[in-house]
Scaffold this active site. Sequence first.
Site, PDB file in Angstrom:
ATOM      1  N   GLY A  46      37.386   3.939  -9.046  1.00 14.47           N
ATOM      2  CA  GLY A  46      35.942   3.763  -8.885  1.00 14.47           C
ATOM      3  C   GLY A  46      35.645   2.310  -8.558  1.00 14.47           C
ATOM      4  CD  GLN A  51      33.736  -3.024 -10.040  1.00 19.05           C
ATOM      5  OE1 GLN A  51      33.502  -1.878  -9.685  1.00 19.05           O
ATOM      6  NE2 GLN A  51      34.815  -3.339 -10.733  1.00 19.05           N
ATOM      7  CB  CYS A  94      37.258  -2.831 -15.494  1.00 12.26           C
ATOM      8  SG  CYS A  94      35.894  -3.356 -14.447  1.00 12.26           S
ATOM      9  CG  LEU A  95      39.632  -1.983  -9.570  1.00  7.64           C
ATOM     10  CD1 LEU A  95      39.066  -1.440  -8.263  1.00  7.64           C
ATOM     11  CD2 LEU A  95      41.131  -2.225  -9.441  1.00  7.64           C
ATOM     12  CG  HIS A 136      33.854   2.024 -15.859  1.00  7.90           C
ATOM     13  ND1 HIS A 136      34.842   1.555 -16.698  1.00  7.90           N
ATOM     14  CD2 HIS A 136      33.739   1.093 -14.875  1.00  7.90           C
ATOM     15  CE1 HIS A 136      35.289   0.385 -16.238  1.00  7.90           C
ATOM     16  NE2 HIS A 136      34.637   0.094 -15.126  1.00  7.90           N
ATOM     17  CD  GLU A 137      33.075   2.243 -11.112  1.00  7.74           C
ATOM     18  OE1 GLU A 137      32.511   1.194 -10.739  1.00  7.74           O
ATOM     19  OE2 GLU A 137      34.251   2.257 -11.506  1.00  7.74           O
ATOM     20  CG  HIS A 140      30.754  -2.051 -12.872  1.00  9.01           C
ATOM     21  ND1 HIS A 140      31.117  -3.312 -13.279  1.00  9.01           N
ATOM     22  CD2 HIS A 140      31.889  -1.310 -12.936  1.00  9.01           C
ATOM     23  CE1 HIS A 140      32.413  -3.325 -13.566  1.00  9.01           C
ATOM     24  NE2 HIS A 140      32.907  -2.125 -13.379  1.00  9.01           N
TER      25      HIS A 140
HETATM   26 ZN    ZN Z   1      34.817  -1.479 -13.765  1.00  9.51          ZN
END
Ligand code: ZN
Length: 174
Positions: A46, A51, A94-95, A136-137, A140
């Site tokens: 995701g 991000q 998480c990226l 989660h996204e 963000h």
């Molecule tokens: Zn994340």
Amino acid sequence: MSIKDIITVPSDTLKKISEPIVNFGDNEKKLIKDLFETMYHSKGIGLAAVQVGILKRVLVIDVSSKDEKKNPMSFINPVIKNVSKQTSIYEEGCLSIPDTFIEIERPEICEVEYVDLNGKKKMIKCDGLLSTCLQHEINHLDGKLIIDNLSKLKRDFIIKKISKIKKNPDRIIV
Ligand code: ZN
């Protein structure tokens, strides 16, 4: 299409609230393509626009497993409408927070309203990995990260560790 740089903590951008998309046009279509390309390149499941430094309420997801066909899903202006009382726990990464996994408890099922690539309003009810990933996204888009659930001490420790890695030059053996 192009692969974008993913912003990692510490970052003020990641704490900002993304703006809804009013007009969905060519720029937004390109943004979604770039998000998919960046997500697949980074082996994530995701990615939210914030991000890569773009404060728009857009995110992409693909929770298909390695041996399955790709299943790209994109969500414009997603809003969580309903959640279940039952919860589930996943160890989430998480990226934007490299090499860190945190157990997070979230509602098991969620219903999300969003706009699709054709500008149509849709509703999705999901559970399992997709539900967790979508929540989660969406976090963000509201400037929330998985480390926000930790004590300040633990959070500072993780951010310090990541800052150190960022500063270190590339290591080579010759
Ligand atoms: Zn994340």
